[in-house]
Design an enzyme around this catalytic site. Structure first.
Site, short mmCIF file in Angstrom:
data_model
loop_
_atom_site.label_atom_id
_atom_site.label_comp_id
_atom_site.label_asym_id
_atom_site.label_seq_id
_atom_site.Cartn_x
_atom_site.Cartn_y
_atom_site.Cartn_z
N LYS A 177 0.44 -1.05 -0.03
CA LYS A 177 0.21 0.24 0.53
C LYS A 177 0.85 1.18 0.41
O LYS A 177 1.04 1.96 1.29
CB LYS A 177 -1.40 0.13 1.17
CG LYS A 177 -2.23 0.54 1.24
CD LYS A 177 -3.43 0.52 1.87
CE LYS A 177 -4.09 1.61 2.17
NZ LYS A 177 -5.16 2.12 0.53
N1 PMP Z 1 -7.64 -1.59 -3.49
C1 PMP Z 1 -7.40 -0.37 -3.13
C2 PMP Z 1 -5.85 -0.15 -4.78
C3 PMP Z 1 -7.19 0.19 -1.98
O1 PMP Z 1 -6.83 1.24 -2.17
C4 PMP Z 1 -8.16 -0.17 -1.20
C5 PMP Z 1 -8.62 0.94 -0.17
N2 PMP Z 1 -7.08 0.34 0.98
C6 PMP Z 1 -8.87 -1.74 -1.47
C7 PMP Z 1 -8.53 -2.59 -2.71
C8 PMP Z 1 -9.58 -1.94 0.58
O2 PMP Z 1 -8.50 -2.38 0.51
P1 PMP Z 1 -9.13 -2.53 2.38
O3 PMP Z 1 -10.17 -3.26 2.31
O4 PMP Z 1 -8.17 -2.99 2.90
O5 PMP Z 1 -9.43 -1.04 2.78
#
Ligand code: PMP
Length: 328
Positions: A177
């Site tokens: 991330k």
């Molecule tokens: N894909 C991306 C590119 C994201 O930025 C996010 C947000 N965090 C998600 C998927 C969803 O991830 P999560 O459910 O862990 O928030």
């Protein structure tokens, strides 16, 4: 501070301030809860939110009946934060457990008792220009901010397939991330919005469906819940994992994690984005193909109710996903 005017900048640089009500009183940085205005970063600090910087988006939800505020999947988010830092070869001074405790402390300090977004960011704090950064210290900041949930409001979005290709695991891995990955997301979002859509869906190098710019994706075909696999070029979304479990255990649905073709989206009965920020966000149309009747689909609606009740602790199950934040 003395500002020396130059020919190119005859006036002192403007001091940018925020109105008191625009920001919380405190944030946490590198071991200290600091007044908002004191958390400065030097202008030469290129590592600040660029290149290697990694972040998380986490939420705390309030139960409207009991007033209890629940930290949602803090452990899972701070584990992923640690994984992102590891993949950037950062050396954080705080463990996931410590960061989760700190987040609760910061929520209390700011008096954020309602629905709140928690945003940790880690960066290479000694980096002032491009370098491998391996010898740099790692700084961490955590910011909290109230948000309005759109769960169960009936909100839908118009989607499209982006012409931008999702970054791949051997380029900028979507598993990390990392702030830099979001340039890919940002280009897709700009294109989609300029073309009159709300949210794009990106394909990978093989032409298979991946995810949205900041959310994962589910589709329903003939009563089966389908989501692109974790090796298709998506973030290892914590919401995605939680929803797969809720689909199976609460709704008794079959869930498939597999390659998804673009045209499957055009014939899907239901589609929705999911993520910490997106929560659950139903798609009304994709590339001008209406999805279902253009509203919130029946399985999406049932899942959204379960998800809503679980995150707010109205549904008593899945208690290891929630941590109470005591504001006493
Ligand atoms: N894909 C991306 C590119 C994201 O930025 C996010 C947000 N965090 C998600 C998927 C969803 O991830 P999560 O459910 O862990 O928030």
């Amino acid at each position: 501070m003395t500002v020396i005017p130059t020919a190119a900048t005859p006036h002192p640089a403007p001091v940018i301030t925020h109105a008191e009500e625009d920001h919380p009183a405190y944030l946490w940085r590198d071991g200290h809860i600091l007044p908002w205005a004191d958390a400065n970063v030097h202008a030469s600090s290129l590592g600040w939110s660029t290149m290697a910087a990694v972040f998380e988006g986490i939420k705390a939800y309030a139960n409207p009946h009991t007033g209890v505020q629940w930290g949602w999947q803090f452990a899972e988010h701070y584990q992923r934060f640690a994984q992102s830092m590891r993949l950037q070869r950062m050396r954080p001074e705080f463990t996931p457990v410590e960061l989760a405790d700190i987040s609760r402390e910061l929520l209390r300090a700011n008096g954020h008792t309602g629905d709140t977004y928690i945003r940790p960011l880690a960066w290479l704090s000694d980096v002032t220009w491009f370098t491998d950064g391996e010898s740099s210290r790692t700084s961490i900041v955590i910011i909290t901010e109230p948000f309005s949930s759109h769960l169960r409001t009936g909100r839908t979005v118009k989607s499209c397939i982006s012409t931008w290709i999702r970054v791949g695991d051997n380029q900028l891995s979507p598993r990390v991330k990392c702030i830099s990955n979001y340039q890919n997301s940002r280009l897709a979002l700009i294109e989609a919005k300029r073309n009159g859509f709300d949210q794009p869906i990106l394909l990978n190098q093989a032409g298979k469906v991946t995810e949205g710019p900041a959310s994962c994706l589910f589709l329903v075909r003939d009563g089966v819940m389908i989501t692109p696999s974790l090796t298709s070029g998506v973030l290892e979304s914590i919401t995605r994992t939680a929803l797969i479990r809720l689909c199976r255990e609460e709704l008794g649905l079959t869930v498939q994690e597999r390659d998804v073709d673009r045209t499957e989206l055009y014939v899907a009965d239901e589609i929705f984005f999911c993520g910490t920020g997106a929560e659950m966000l139903p798609v009304s149309s994709i590339d001008h193909f209406q999805v279902g009747d253009g509203g919130v689909g029946p399985l999406t609606s049932r899942l959204e109710k379960v998800f809503h009740d679980v995150v707010r602790g109205i549904h008593p199950g899945y208690s290891n996903w929630r941590t109470p934040v005591s504001h006493a």
